[in-house]
Design a protein around this motif. Structure first.
Motif, PDB file in Angstrom:
ATOM      1  N   MET A 274      24.678  -6.319 -31.519  1.00  0.00           N
ATOM      2  CA  MET A 274      24.568  -7.775 -31.530  1.00  0.00           C
ATOM      3  C   MET A 274      24.071  -8.225 -32.893  1.00  0.00           C
ATOM      4  O   MET A 274      23.237  -7.547 -33.511  1.00  0.00           O
ATOM      5  CB  MET A 274      23.606  -8.234 -30.429  1.00  0.00           C
ATOM      6  CG  MET A 274      23.464  -9.727 -30.275  1.00  0.00           C
ATOM      7  SD  MET A 274      22.420 -10.133 -28.842  1.00  0.00           S
ATOM      8  CE  MET A 274      22.526 -11.921 -28.859  1.00  0.00           C
ATOM      9  N   THR A 290      29.154  -9.347 -30.150  1.00  0.00           N
ATOM     10  CA  THR A 290      28.317 -10.458 -29.696  1.00  0.00           C
ATOM     11  C   THR A 290      27.453 -10.975 -30.844  1.00  0.00           C
ATOM     12  O   THR A 290      26.852 -10.189 -31.588  1.00  0.00           O
ATOM     13  CB  THR A 290      27.420 -10.005 -28.530  1.00  0.00           C
ATOM     14  OG1 THR A 290      28.246  -9.653 -27.424  1.00  0.00           O
ATOM     15  CG2 THR A 290      26.450 -11.100 -28.112  1.00  0.00           C
ATOM     16  N   ALA A 330      28.954 -14.316 -26.469  1.00  0.00           N
ATOM     17  CA  ALA A 330      28.922 -12.993 -25.844  1.00  0.00           C
ATOM     18  C   ALA A 330      30.316 -12.358 -25.878  1.00  0.00           C
ATOM     19  O   ALA A 330      31.302 -12.979 -25.478  1.00  0.00           O
ATOM     20  CB  ALA A 330      28.421 -13.101 -24.416  1.00  0.00           C
ATOM     21  N   ARG A 331      30.364 -11.124 -26.364  1.00  0.00           N
ATOM     22  CA  ARG A 331      31.632 -10.369 -26.411  1.00  0.00           C
ATOM     23  C   ARG A 331      31.390  -8.953 -25.887  1.00  0.00           C
ATOM     24  O   ARG A 331      30.300  -8.625 -25.402  1.00  0.00           O
ATOM     25  CB  ARG A 331      32.178 -10.362 -27.848  1.00  0.00           C
ATOM     26  CG  ARG A 331      32.487 -11.753 -28.404  1.00  0.00           C
ATOM     27  CD  ARG A 331      33.224 -11.641 -29.747  1.00  0.00           C
ATOM     28  NE  ARG A 331      33.586 -12.963 -30.290  1.00  0.00           N
ATOM     29  CZ  ARG A 331      32.935 -13.571 -31.279  1.00  0.00           C
ATOM     30  NH1 ARG A 331      31.884 -13.002 -31.833  1.00  0.00           N
ATOM     31  NH2 ARG A 331      33.334 -14.756 -31.714  1.00  0.00           N
TER      32      ARG A 331
END
Length: 336
Positions: A274, A290, A330-331
């Protein structure tokens, strides 16, 4: 032999628009908001018809202040700097200012030289993303009536607004997201924090937040690729029973760690990744990385609005929000 084309004058603009010279001067000066929208449109149309361009340097010498806004950025190659500069420039165009951008390249000596240059240009105001601690120079600007706004990074003993991301909220949002996704051990990776109050703040918030959430955690400062790769591998090996994630302190760190994930063959998602700062390529690396996106346009425009209220009192109220919340994107890189 051709002769030079004569420049149109402010008096000719006033005559074509059917208004006073004073109104035209206000339009191209700091008092545009005192004119009605209809009057502003008439002046703009007349100036366009005559191809009139005010001599901003002459105006600055006459009035003691130019229509130039000076901006210092610590690293023009950083995507954050590019995005913030775009926001400042948009606001400058909206209010009739021109932007003079200086890149210090994270060099305090270049920063000092650029501040001297901007002083010589008699800029109307300064937006500063500091590299070092140019307290004395900035105080000199302020004492001479040139307002200063600090972008992202604080400088002690400088009477100026600081506009940027809410770093406490950003770190809390990141840790809450990683915890909710089931990650139990988090490594925070940052560039060297010595010259950046933002990096120092994020590091402190991470250590406090991870401890509050009972997360196994560690921090890593970027050095050579070899040392960083070894430190990342060591962190993962030290937590074999935990779902591990890496939180990157800015866009440059996200790029470095993404490359290391690929070199080490670490599956994104199984090992979380992230980053703070949304980058164009983050949704192109399967399954997507993300990020916490900063509202860079809003931050840049707010910095300019703060300057305008210090340059000339405005009819509109000054900005009340100086610390901005990030947006979670968010991924798959944080989907276990």
């Amino acid at each position: 032999m051709s002769s030079a084309v004569r420049r149109s004058t402010i008096l000719e603009v006033a005559r074509l628009a059917g208004i006073s010279k004073t109104s035209v001067s206000r339009y191209f000066g700091d008092e545009r908001e005192r004119l009605s929208p209809t009057l502003q449109d008439r002046i703009a149309q007349a100036a366009s018809t005559l191809d009139y361009q005010p001599n901003q340097m002459a105006r600055g010498l006459k009035g003691g202040r130019s229509k130039l806004i000076g901006m210092l950025v610590a690293d023009i190659r950083n995507p954050f700097s590019v995005a913030i500069t775009h926001g400042v420039e948009q606001a400058c165009r909206q209010y009739g200012y021109s932007l003079l951008v200086c890149n210090t390249d994270n060099d305090s000596e270049q920063e000092r030289q650029h501040l001297d240059l901007l002083g010589a240009y008699q800029v109307a105001g300064l937006v500063v993303n500091a590299t070092g601690s140019p307290e004395a120079q900035l105080q000199t600007f302020i004492s001479h009536g040139t307002p200063v706004v600090l972008l992202d990074r604080e400088i002690s003993n400088v009477d100026a607004e600081v506009v940027g991301l809410d770093n406490q909220l950003a770190i809390d949002s990141a840790l809450d997201h990683l915890s909710a996704q089931g990650y139990q051990a988090v490594l925070y990776v940052s560039e060297a924090p010595e010259q950046s109050s933002t990096r120092q703040r994020r590091l402190a918030c991470f250590n406090e937040g991870a401890q509050q959430r009972a997360l196994s955690h560690a921090t890593l400062l970027l050095s050579s690729d070899t040392n960083t790769r070894q430190a990342l591998s060591h962190f993962l090996a030290a937590h074999p029973q935990h779902a591990c994630a890496v939180l990157c302190g800015n866009g440059n760190v996200t790029l470095t760690i993404t490359r290391l994930f690929q070199q080490l063959g670490l599956p994104l998602g199984q090992f979380g990744l992230m980053g703070i700062d949304e980058l164009d390529w983050c949704d192109l690396v399967p399954p997507g990385i993300t990020t916490l996106a900063q509202p860079t346009d809003a931050i840049g425009k707010t910095a300019l609005h703060c300057l305008r209220h210090r340059i000339t009192p405005q009819t509109t109220p000054p900005p009340t929000t100086l610390s901005f919340a990030p947006t979670l994107i968010a991924r798959g890189s944080t989907r276990r």
